[in-house]
Design a protein around this motif. Sequence first.
Motif, PDB file in Angstrom:
ATOM      1  N   LEU A   3       0.799  -1.218   0.000  1.00 36.48           N
ATOM      2  CA  LEU A   3       0.000   0.000   0.000  1.00 36.48           C
ATOM      3  C   LEU A   3       0.827   1.260   0.000  1.00 36.48           C
ATOM      4  O   LEU A   3       0.311   2.353  -0.042  1.00 36.48           O
ATOM      5  CB  LEU A   3      -0.923   0.001   1.222  1.00 36.48           C
ATOM      6  N   PRO A 181     -15.338  -0.556  13.762  1.00 34.19           N
ATOM      7  CA  PRO A 181     -14.449  -1.026  12.705  1.00 34.19           C
ATOM      8  C   PRO A 181     -15.181  -1.139  11.373  1.00 34.19           C
ATOM      9  O   PRO A 181     -16.395  -1.299  11.338  1.00 34.19           O
ATOM     10  CB  PRO A 181     -14.027  -2.404  13.211  1.00 34.19           C
ATOM     11  N   SER A 184     -17.080  -5.544   6.370  1.00 32.81           N
ATOM     12  CA  SER A 184     -17.224  -5.944   4.976  1.00 32.81           C
ATOM     13  C   SER A 184     -17.608  -7.409   4.869  1.00 32.81           C
ATOM     14  O   SER A 184     -17.706  -7.952   3.799  1.00 32.81           O
ATOM     15  CB  SER A 184     -15.917  -5.712   4.222  1.00 32.81           C
ATOM     16  N   PHE A 185     -17.819  -8.022   6.029  1.00 36.28           N
ATOM     17  CA  PHE A 185     -18.068  -9.447   6.030  1.00 36.28           C
ATOM     18  C   PHE A 185     -19.319  -9.763   5.218  1.00 36.28           C
ATOM     19  O   PHE A 185     -20.355  -9.152   5.373  1.00 36.28           O
ATOM     20  CB  PHE A 185     -18.263  -9.916   7.471  1.00 36.28           C
ATOM     21  N   ARG A 191     -11.755  -7.522  -5.408  1.00 36.41           N
ATOM     22  CA  ARG A 191     -10.852  -8.158  -6.367  1.00 36.41           C
ATOM     23  C   ARG A 191     -11.571  -9.305  -7.091  1.00 36.41           C
ATOM     24  O   ARG A 191     -11.503  -9.431  -8.305  1.00 36.41           O
ATOM     25  CB  ARG A 191      -9.639  -8.715  -5.630  1.00 36.41           C
ATOM     26  N   LYS A 241      -0.565  10.396   5.930  1.00 32.25           N
ATOM     27  CA  LYS A 241      -0.873   8.957   5.976  1.00 32.25           C
ATOM     28  C   LYS A 241      -2.334   8.730   6.342  1.00 32.25           C
ATOM     29  O   LYS A 241      -3.014   7.878   5.754  1.00 32.25           O
ATOM     30  CB  LYS A 241       0.022   8.271   7.016  1.00 32.25           C
ATOM     31  N   HIS A 245      -5.291   7.049   3.994  1.00 30.34           N
ATOM     32  CA  HIS A 245      -6.044   5.880   4.438  1.00 30.34           C
ATOM     33  C   HIS A 245      -7.542   6.144   4.341  1.00 30.34           C
ATOM     34  O   HIS A 245      -8.306   5.306   3.844  1.00 30.34           O
ATOM     35  CB  HIS A 245      -5.649   5.537   5.873  1.00 30.34           C
ATOM     36  N   ARG A 252     -13.209   2.671  -1.231  1.00 28.97           N
ATOM     37  CA  ARG A 252     -13.694   1.300  -1.051  1.00 28.97           C
ATOM     38  C   ARG A 252     -15.211   1.299  -0.886  1.00 28.97           C
ATOM     39  O   ARG A 252     -15.906   0.481  -1.483  1.00 28.97           O
ATOM     40  CB  ARG A 252     -13.007   0.702   0.176  1.00 28.97           C
TER      41      ARG A 252
ATOM     42  N   ASP B  17     -14.682  -6.918  17.838  1.00 28.83           N
ATOM     43  CA  ASP B  17     -14.735  -5.532  17.394  1.00 28.83           C
ATOM     44  C   ASP B  17     -13.595  -4.726  17.999  1.00 28.83           C
ATOM     45  O   ASP B  17     -12.967  -3.917  17.317  1.00 28.83           O
ATOM     46  CB  ASP B  17     -16.070  -4.894  17.798  1.00 28.83           C
ATOM     47  N   VAL B  21     -10.973  -2.748  15.928  1.00 29.47           N
ATOM     48  CA  VAL B  21     -10.808  -1.291  16.082  1.00 29.47           C
ATOM     49  C   VAL B  21      -9.336  -0.963  16.299  1.00 29.47           C
ATOM     50  O   VAL B  21      -8.787  -0.046  15.681  1.00 29.47           O
ATOM     51  CB  VAL B  21     -11.661  -0.770  17.269  1.00 29.47           C
ATOM     52  N   GLN B  24      -7.389  -1.689  13.061  1.00 27.30           N
ATOM     53  CA  GLN B  24      -7.684  -0.732  11.990  1.00 27.30           C
ATOM     54  C   GLN B  24      -7.182   0.672  12.320  1.00 27.30           C
ATOM     55  O   GLN B  24      -6.821   1.438  11.428  1.00 27.30           O
ATOM     56  CB  GLN B  24      -9.179  -0.722  11.685  1.00 27.30           C
ATOM     57  N   MET B  27      -3.673   0.982  11.191  1.00 26.89           N
ATOM     58  CA  MET B  27      -3.398   0.780   9.765  1.00 26.89           C
ATOM     59  C   MET B  27      -2.771   1.986   9.049  1.00 26.89           C
ATOM     60  O   MET B  27      -1.785   1.813   8.316  1.00 26.89           O
ATOM     61  CB  MET B  27      -4.682   0.348   9.034  1.00 26.89           C
ATOM     62  N   PRO B  28      -3.304   3.200   9.214  1.00 22.05           N
ATOM     63  CA  PRO B  28      -2.738   4.311   8.432  1.00 22.05           C
ATOM     64  C   PRO B  28      -1.237   4.475   8.636  1.00 22.05           C
ATOM     65  O   PRO B  28      -0.480   4.605   7.673  1.00 22.05           O
ATOM     66  CB  PRO B  28      -3.500   5.531   8.958  1.00 22.05           C
ATOM     67  N   GLU B  29      -0.815   4.459   9.898  1.00 20.00           N
ATOM     68  CA  GLU B  29       0.602   4.669  10.186  1.00 20.00           C
ATOM     69  C   GLU B  29       1.440   3.500   9.675  1.00 20.00           C
ATOM     70  O   GLU B  29       2.490   3.697   9.055  1.00 20.00           O
ATOM     71  CB  GLU B  29       0.790   4.842  11.702  1.00 20.00           C
ATOM     72  N   ILE B  31       0.718   1.183   7.355  1.00 23.90           N
ATOM     73  CA  ILE B  31       0.719   1.103   5.888  1.00 23.90           C
ATOM     74  C   ILE B  31       1.591   2.216   5.319  1.00 23.90           C
ATOM     75  O   ILE B  31       2.389   1.999   4.407  1.00 23.90           O
ATOM     76  CB  ILE B  31      -0.721   1.212   5.337  1.00 23.90           C
ATOM     77  N   GLU B  47     -11.146 -12.489   9.323  1.00 19.17           N
ATOM     78  CA  GLU B  47     -11.449 -12.417   7.889  1.00 19.17           C
ATOM     79  C   GLU B  47     -11.845 -10.995   7.484  1.00 19.17           C
ATOM     80  O   GLU B  47     -11.531 -10.519   6.399  1.00 19.17           O
ATOM     81  CB  GLU B  47     -12.564 -13.403   7.552  1.00 19.17           C
ATOM     82  N   ARG B  48     -12.526 -10.333   8.387  1.00 17.45           N
ATOM     83  CA  ARG B  48     -13.003  -8.976   8.099  1.00 17.45           C
ATOM     84  C   ARG B  48     -11.833  -8.035   7.807  1.00 17.45           C
ATOM     85  O   ARG B  48     -11.831  -7.333   6.804  1.00 17.45           O
ATOM     86  CB  ARG B  48     -13.794  -8.480   9.308  1.00 17.45           C
ATOM     87  N   SER B  51      -9.868  -9.018   4.665  1.00 19.02           N
ATOM     88  CA  SER B  51     -10.563  -8.566   3.462  1.00 19.02           C
ATOM     89  C   SER B  51     -10.364  -7.064   3.258  1.00 19.02           C
ATOM     90  O   SER B  51     -10.147  -6.592   2.134  1.00 19.02           O
ATOM     91  CB  SER B  51     -12.053  -8.894   3.601  1.00 19.02           C
ATOM     92  N   LEU B  52     -10.419  -6.329   4.354  1.00 23.71           N
ATOM     93  CA  LEU B  52     -10.241  -4.880   4.268  1.00 23.71           C
ATOM     94  C   LEU B  52      -8.862  -4.527   3.713  1.00 23.71           C
ATOM     95  O   LEU B  52      -8.730  -3.733   2.772  1.00 23.71           O
ATOM     96  CB  LEU B  52     -10.407  -4.249   5.662  1.00 23.71           C
ATOM     97  N   ARG B  54      -6.866  -6.393   2.022  1.00 22.88           N
ATOM     98  CA  ARG B  54      -6.748  -6.865   0.641  1.00 22.88           C
ATOM     99  C   ARG B  54      -7.398  -5.877  -0.328  1.00 22.88           C
ATOM    100  O   ARG B  54      -6.860  -5.565  -1.380  1.00 22.88           O
ATOM    101  CB  ARG B  54      -7.426  -8.234   0.543  1.00 22.88           C
ATOM    102  N   LEU B  56      -7.997  -2.636   0.159  1.00 19.20           N
ATOM    103  CA  LEU B  56      -7.265  -1.359   0.101  1.00 19.20           C
ATOM    104  C   LEU B  56      -6.014  -1.514  -0.761  1.00 19.20           C
ATOM    105  O   LEU B  56      -5.642  -0.600  -1.514  1.00 19.20           O
ATOM    106  CB  LEU B  56      -6.905  -0.888   1.509  1.00 19.20           C
TER     107      LEU B  56
END
Lengths: 265, 91
Positions: A3, A181, A184-185, A191, A241, A245, A252, B17, B21, B24, B27-29, B31, B47-48, B51-52, B54, B56
């Motif tokens: 990313l 959070p 998306s489940f 993809r 950053k 994001h 998305r 959750d 949380v 997630q 993630m910004p930092e 990534i 999985e959630r 998937s997220l 993947r 992004l």
Amino acid sequence: MGLSNSAGPPDIDLAKGTLQGKSPDESPHMTKADDGASKHSEQDERSSSLEEGAAQAQAPAAGGTPTKDGAAAPALSADAVILARAQAGDHAAFAQLYALHKRRVYSLCLRMLGNVAEAEDLTQESFLQLHRKIATFRGDSAFSTWLHRLTINVVLMHLRRKGLNLISLDEALDPSPDHGPARSFGAPDLRLSGSIDRMTLEKAVESLPAGYRLIFVLHDIEGYEHNEIATLLDCSIGNSKSQLHKARMKLREALRAPADEEVAK
Amino acid sequence: MTEPEEDYRNLTEDLNDAECVKFQASMPERIGAGEDLQDDPHMLTCERCRSLVRELEYIAEAARQLFPAEEEEPREELWTNIQLAIERGEA
């Protein structure tokens, strides 16, 4: 696949700081270039002969300068001659420069602004600034890189004039905090559904709030690094950053909407 | 579902959750710093979030691949406008 930008070293040297202290733009934030491995440099390759010529154009003998071993250095390329002539005030040469770079400049404006009319206005403004400042270009960086940065600054100044707060884009553009959070489940994987094509993504990018679009375009499309963006936008690297994001998360959502509709049918 | 079972399910979801949380939020930092999130333990069990991440990644990659190839052509009139502005001394 990652990313973050992961391109190799830039093929064409980005501006080493300022052009002898002169930035191609009016903002002090544009004087920086760093070790960022940027895709925007790669994209400039196609006009590299023009850029190389900027340095060659400084050579005293334009027809080929003899070297110590007696071999003649290559003559100025046609593009370099165009640049040198435009710098000397030749209007026809400037018209040729416009023809060479108009698509790149216009596309950049369009992606950053998401609006055809504004993109045209700022393409015009960019070339007018180029006309004013072209004599100050000394070939320390690639000409197209210099023009690219000039264009970005024109767009940024325009956005600032419009009141876009580039420092606290979060608050300005997305006052509602995220709740919980991302979920998306059960929804189709983007993809796997193969739902992204250029047009779809373009529309989604256009639908982004201005600040998010700006960061996304600069990083994911133009290939700027976060430290470069932070300098350009006068914000922190962390902010860059975070904005990126959020931009991707918004995309998305936008890209999921059609897929989710399909599932609902 | 009995009441205790429902309570347990809700509790489990809340814990998941909370983990999501936390993941997630980081993630910004991470990534942005170029970290490969695939190695994160949370990714192995959620999985959630898998998937997220993947998706992004896919969006970022699609942007890199799809956009630079295409450049738009401005209207013909734009050059005329620029010429006029130069003649008027605006440049």
